[in-house]
Design a protein around this motif. Sequence first.
Motif, PDB file in Angstrom:
ATOM      1  N   SER A  19       0.813  -1.218   0.000  1.00  0.00           N
ATOM      2  CA  SER A  19       0.000   0.000   0.000  1.00  0.00           C
ATOM      3  C   SER A  19       0.843   1.263   0.000  1.00  0.00           C
ATOM      4  N   ARG A  66      -3.450  -3.358  -1.147  1.00  0.00           N
ATOM      5  CA  ARG A  66      -3.450  -2.984   0.261  1.00  0.00           C
ATOM      6  C   ARG A  66      -4.553  -3.739   0.990  1.00  0.00           C
ATOM      7  N   ASP A  68      -7.639  -4.012   3.557  1.00  0.00           N
ATOM      8  CA  ASP A  68      -8.727  -3.074   3.801  1.00  0.00           C
ATOM      9  C   ASP A  68      -9.508  -3.464   5.056  1.00  0.00           C
ATOM     10  N   LYS A  72      -6.625  -4.092   7.902  1.00  0.00           N
ATOM     11  CA  LYS A  72      -5.524  -3.142   7.924  1.00  0.00           C
ATOM     12  C   LYS A  72      -4.653  -3.345   9.153  1.00  0.00           C
ATOM     13  N   LYS A  75      -1.231  -5.849   8.682  1.00  0.00           N
ATOM     14  CA  LYS A  75      -0.688  -5.242   7.472  1.00  0.00           C
ATOM     15  C   LYS A  75       0.134  -6.244   6.672  1.00  0.00           C
ATOM     16  N   ASP A  77       1.118  -5.633   2.785  1.00  0.00           N
ATOM     17  CA  ASP A  77       0.928  -4.830   1.586  1.00  0.00           C
ATOM     18  C   ASP A  77       2.037  -5.117   0.577  1.00  0.00           C
ATOM     19  N   LYS A  79       3.622  -4.433  -3.698  1.00  0.00           N
ATOM     20  CA  LYS A  79       3.632  -3.711  -4.965  1.00  0.00           C
ATOM     21  C   LYS A  79       4.539  -4.462  -5.938  1.00  0.00           C
TER      22      LYS A  79
END
Length: 237
Positions: A19, A66, A68, A72, A75, A77, A79
């Motif tokens: 995220s 990410r 949600d 959250k 965590k 996350d 990329k």
Amino acid sequence: MSYRAYTLISYLIVIVSLSFSYPTYSKNEIISKHDYKLYKSNIHFASTTYILSKSESDFTFQIISRTDGIFKLKKDDRKETSVFKKHGDKVDPVSYIFSRKKRDKEEVIKTFFNLNENYAYSLTNGKKTEHMDLEYSLDRLSVQIDYQNSMRNGVFEKAYNIIDKGRLRKYIYTIYSNEVIDSILGKVNAIVIKRSIENNKRSTLTWYAIDYDFIPIKIEQYRKNSVQFTVILDRIK
């Protein structure tokens, strides 16, 4: 209509990923941007965005995800970024970066390609792995671009050599079925493609919208015969 008459998002690969803030495309033109929601047992636990852009010389494909809602707090996350060139319909990867950030841990894997020399190397948290005498290979993201190009040309069953987060693997795409599916675009005709990984328990089913340039509408990721999570197209920007 049968698609056996014609010669696979992770994604499928679709994964729960990083995220970080979206990068600024000051020199890149955004071609497409698709938002998806991820569900497990009908519980929405993450969101992901696919971004395809181009500069004067290269294309960039990113998947940014990410956790949600209440997830959250846990965590996890990620990329992924793939840079590649296109020569006609041929995709030539330049680099691939995978980043994963958890509350107390961060992982970074990078791969750099030199296809003219049949060579690539990967850095996993700084540790280098060389891939020598490499057959033509793609990465986890550039393969999705190449496969969509193949579908546009009527080729639906195909195998790829992939450097998958530093590991050499073979992805195999086959026709699974076709069906009409409800989506944010209304009812669409979809071809369902199975992507399996040689000598691996994971596989993916992807519903591609035939009349909408083969956009992925729905994705299910499996481990053996068990669905791990489902991804649904939520918005096209």
